[in-house]
Design a protein around this motif. Structure first.
Motif, PDB file in Angstrom:
ATOM      1  N   ILE A 258      53.756 -25.948  -7.079  1.00  0.00           N
ATOM      2  CA  ILE A 258      52.582 -26.732  -6.692  1.00  0.00           C
ATOM      3  C   ILE A 258      52.819 -28.157  -7.180  1.00  0.00           C
ATOM      4  N   ILE A 259      52.535 -29.141  -6.338  1.00  0.00           N
ATOM      5  CA  ILE A 259      52.673 -30.542  -6.728  1.00  0.00           C
ATOM      6  C   ILE A 259      51.278 -31.171  -6.810  1.00  0.00           C
ATOM      7  N   ILE A 260      50.977 -31.778  -7.961  1.00  0.00           N
ATOM      8  CA  ILE A 260      49.681 -32.430  -8.182  1.00  0.00           C
ATOM      9  C   ILE A 260      49.933 -33.907  -8.500  1.00  0.00           C
ATOM     10  N   ILE A 261      49.350 -34.802  -7.687  1.00  0.00           N
ATOM     11  CA  ILE A 261      49.453 -36.245  -7.913  1.00  0.00           C
ATOM     12  C   ILE A 261      48.040 -36.784  -8.106  1.00  0.00           C
ATOM     13  N   ASP A 262      47.755 -37.248  -9.307  1.00  0.00           N
ATOM     14  CA  ASP A 262      46.426 -37.758  -9.638  1.00  0.00           C
ATOM     15  C   ASP A 262      46.396 -39.273  -9.486  1.00  0.00           C
ATOM     16  N   GLU A 263      45.316 -39.787  -8.863  1.00  0.00           N
ATOM     17  CA  GLU A 263      45.120 -41.229  -8.644  1.00  0.00           C
ATOM     18  C   GLU A 263      46.325 -41.842  -7.928  1.00  0.00           C
ATOM     19  N   LEU A 298      57.467 -25.970  -1.284  1.00  0.00           N
ATOM     20  CA  LEU A 298      56.141 -26.334  -1.755  1.00  0.00           C
ATOM     21  C   LEU A 298      55.160 -25.208  -1.450  1.00  0.00           C
ATOM     22  N   SER A 299      54.443 -24.761  -2.488  1.00  0.00           N
ATOM     23  CA  SER A 299      53.381 -23.778  -2.248  1.00  0.00           C
ATOM     24  C   SER A 299      52.107 -24.483  -1.815  1.00  0.00           C
ATOM     25  N   TYR A 300      51.654 -25.454  -2.639  1.00  0.00           N
ATOM     26  CA  TYR A 300      50.469 -26.236  -2.309  1.00  0.00           C
ATOM     27  C   TYR A 300      50.615 -27.634  -2.902  1.00  0.00           C
ATOM     28  N   GLY A 301      49.897 -28.573  -2.337  1.00  0.00           N
ATOM     29  CA  GLY A 301      49.883 -29.933  -2.865  1.00  0.00           C
ATOM     30  C   GLY A 301      48.460 -30.416  -3.066  1.00  0.00           C
ATOM     31  N   PHE A 302      48.237 -31.135  -4.144  1.00  0.00           N
ATOM     32  CA  PHE A 302      46.930 -31.742  -4.421  1.00  0.00           C
ATOM     33  C   PHE A 302      47.137 -33.218  -4.741  1.00  0.00           C
ATOM     34  N   LEU A 303      46.310 -34.069  -4.173  1.00  0.00           N
ATOM     35  CA  LEU A 303      46.297 -35.485  -4.511  1.00  0.00           C
ATOM     36  C   LEU A 303      44.857 -35.924  -4.733  1.00  0.00           C
TER      37      LEU A 303
END
Length: 642
Positions: A258-263, A298-303
């Motif tokens: 899972i890839i998480i990119i904040d701001e 990639l399973s899921y991505g969040f931004l």
């Protein structure tokens, strides 16, 4: 009983009945429970903590132990029936999920996980204003999903997500996670920005040091890993870092990460404001494309971000991106505090009697169909002893506002003043504009102000082209204060001199000193505007509105309203009986001499009486009313009063 000493001074106590249990020191438990270390030691000595044991001279406590009830009588803010009711501290500035939910008062947002797993969006972008809990929520997702040597399920067993069943619990701790936050990437040049991003990637690669010794990776992959880890990767190599790291993690764990990119858009906003937009966009386009577009690893991505407006240039072709904005009903209650959450928090801290004050200052946002409070301001309000102030304005400002405000037309300026008086205005909200188009179409200012947290939408209607036709207004008293400090000041170009003059004008009105008022307005006209600015009555109307806006704590300011036999220009309705009401009629003409200007001010004052502009004010019970006839010509002003 067996006692083992493990690294980091953690003791493990076990016997045939209990098995092994992680232990904490009194100091560690004091931090978790929000009380003093001495109090915890006292609990141990009195035998009030089951499972606590003394190892040498120090007590060790099971890390799942519950804080004993304390019957001592104390003095303090939150006391009920004379018995101390110790409260967890408020999480001011805390965005670490584990720490927030262990040591502080935590508003449970874990059902965001259920909502996501039900929808199964491949890549999700959440756009919300700054300080509305985006980073904390993303860290919560990281802790929930990430594979860890520690059993992180214990941070969720008492949360709402755990009650939803095994269908959701089975995802806990099962994914490798890449996590980056760009919230502090705020620099004046591309070189400094790239250096910071490079450093963040170094840290994230370092967090996955298990890949260095993985027997499942090729030598060239390990070489690339070492290059990033040592800060030796160039711009081109780093632009592919998310793609390469996700592939290595997928190979090592046999599970796509899972890839998480904040701001995500913070460095992009800086690039736009500081004129390295092309460089940051060029890098981010490849950086995000490798991570989220056609990435089989990639399973899921969040931004998360404030704005959606970089979508066209960065995410073009990314058809699997689901955008969740302040206009959407999905996820509408997971960022910011809902009304029920605030009521529960106030009750917990014994401050339910402050509900109305809290609502007027920090409520009023609409995300989807939910009414939302500003969480940063609510937390600061309670932590400062229920002192109402504009806390959010001090968290940094959106510099893109300056570029947009420079393009504001007279119509937009007039509407911004109307908003400051509590009015609603009609605006078209387009969420798909890109940065470069902001200056091209001044009407985009409303879209920017809405997503950045400066406006709310009490009424909205979706149009055929995907835009929204909305009634917009200022959400609450805090944002009204923000308007004065950020937006109004910019529109009026109030610098140090201008603000001092505005303060002088407010003081002269308060003291009913007509000469000082005339001098203050005249001073502002002479030092702040050119003859080319002084064009018509509408200009002076807006100028006076701006200058007296500092009075809105004592007065409700109304403009262009019907009263008696006409429409007055400006009225100040007192919030308390000790203040007089004020009515202002403004007149303007070109090239007047002093005698003509004086006659024009007399005409303005006479119009107030002839038209009965004081009717509305008297009907509201205001008996003491001061009337001002104000005449302008170029940089000259004359004021008559009655």
């Amino acid at each position: 009983m067996q006692i083992d000493i493990l690294p980091n001074n953690v003791y493990t106590v076990g016997d045939d009945k209990r098995g092994y249990v992680h232990m904490k020191s009194c100091k560690q438990m004091a931090m978790v429970w929000g009380i003093s270390e001495r109090r915890v030691t006292g609990f141990c000595k009195e035998g009030m903590i089951p499972g606590a044991v003394k190892v040498g001279k120090r007590w060790q406590i099971p890390d799942d132990a519950k804080r004993p009830a304390d019957k001592r009588i104390v003095t303090g803010r939150y006391i009920k029936s004379g018995v101390e009711n110790e409260k967890k501290p408020l999480p001011v500035g805390i965005s670490d999920y584990i720490r927030a939910q262990l040591e502080y008062y935590y508003v449970d947002k874990t059902l965001l996980i259920k909502e996501f797993l039900d929808r199964k969006a491949f890549v999700s972008l959440f756009t919300r204003p700054r300080r509305f809990g985006k980073t904390l929520n993303m860290d919560m997702l990281r802790v929930f999903f990430e594979i860890s040597d520690e059993d992180t399920s214990r941070y969720f067993t008492d949360k709402a997500i755990w009650k939803c069943g095994d269908e959701y619990r089975k995802h806990q701790g099962k994914y490798p996670v890449i996590f980056l936050t760009f919230k502090d990437v705020k620099y004046d040049s591309w070189e400094a920005t790239f250096a910071k991003i490079s450093g963040l990637l170094q840290e994230e690669f370092g967090r996955h040091s298990e890949l260095q010794n993985s027997d499942k990776l090729e030598k060239y992959e390990k070489n690339y890993f070492e290059k990033v880890l040592n800060g030796q990767a160039n711009e081109v190599e780093l632009s592919a870092s998310l793609q390469k790291l996700s592939k290595m993690l997928a190979i090592h764990y046999k599970k796509a990460p899972i890839i998480i990119i904040d701001e995500y858009d913070t460095p992009i906003q800086e690039g736009y404001s500081k004129e390295f937009y092309d460089e940051i966009i060029g890098f981010m386009r490849n950086f995000f494309s490798g991570a989220f577009k056609d990435n089989s690893n990639l399973s899921y991505g969040f931004l998360t971000g404030i704005l959606r407006i970089a979508q066209e240039s960065i995410f073009s072709g990314l058809n699997n991106l689901t955008v969740n904005s302040v206009m959407d009903e999905e996820y509408d209650g997971f960022f910011g505090f809902t009304e029920s959450e605030v009521a529960e928090m106030l009750a917990y801290y014994g401050a339910s009697d402050k509900e109305e004050e809290l609502r007027s200052w920090y409520d009023g946002y609409f995300f989807g169909n939910k009414e939302i409070y500003n969480p940063w301001s609510v937390i600061n309000y309670l932590s400062r002893g229920c002192l109402p102030q504009a806390y959010w304005v001090n968290t940094g400002k959106n510099e893109v506002l300056e570029d947009v405000l420079n393009t504001a037309t007279d119509d937009i300026t007039e509407k911004l003043y109307s908003l400051l008086q509590g009015d609603r205005v009609i605006a078209r909200i387009d969420q798909n504009v890109v940065y470069r188009s902001l200056a091209e179409d001044p009407a985009n200012i409303y879209s920017l102000l809405l997503v950045a947290g400066y406006l709310k939408t009490p009424k909205k209607e979706l149009q055929g082209d995907g835009a929204w036709l909305c009634e917009v207004s200022i959400p609450n008293r805090e944002i009204a204060a923000v308007y004065k400090s950020e937006i109004l000041s910019h529109l009026m170009q109030i610098g140090a001199m201008g603000r001092a003059t505005a303060n002088k004008i407010a003081e002269s009105l308060y003291a009913q000193d007509t000469k000082k008022l005339q001098d203050g307005i005249g001073e502002y006209l002479k030092k702040s505007i050119s003859f080319y600015d002084a064009g018509a009555e509408g200009f002076y109307h807006g100028l006076v509105l701006g200058l007296i806006a500092l009075m809105d704590n004592q007065y409700r300011i109304r403009s262009n309203r019907e009263s008696g036999d006409g429409r007055y220009d400006i009225s100040l309705f007192p919030r308390e009986n000790k203040y007089p009401g004020m009515i202002m009629e403004l007149k303007w003409d070109k090239d007047l001499n002093d005698e003509e200007l004086d006659a024009l001010s007399a005409e303005a004052l006479d119009q107030i009486n002839k038209k009965g502009y004081d009717t509305e004010m008297r009907e509201e019970g205001v008996a003491d009313i001061i009337k001002f006839g104000i005449a302008f010509s170029g940089k000259k002003v004359k004021i008559r009063t009655e």
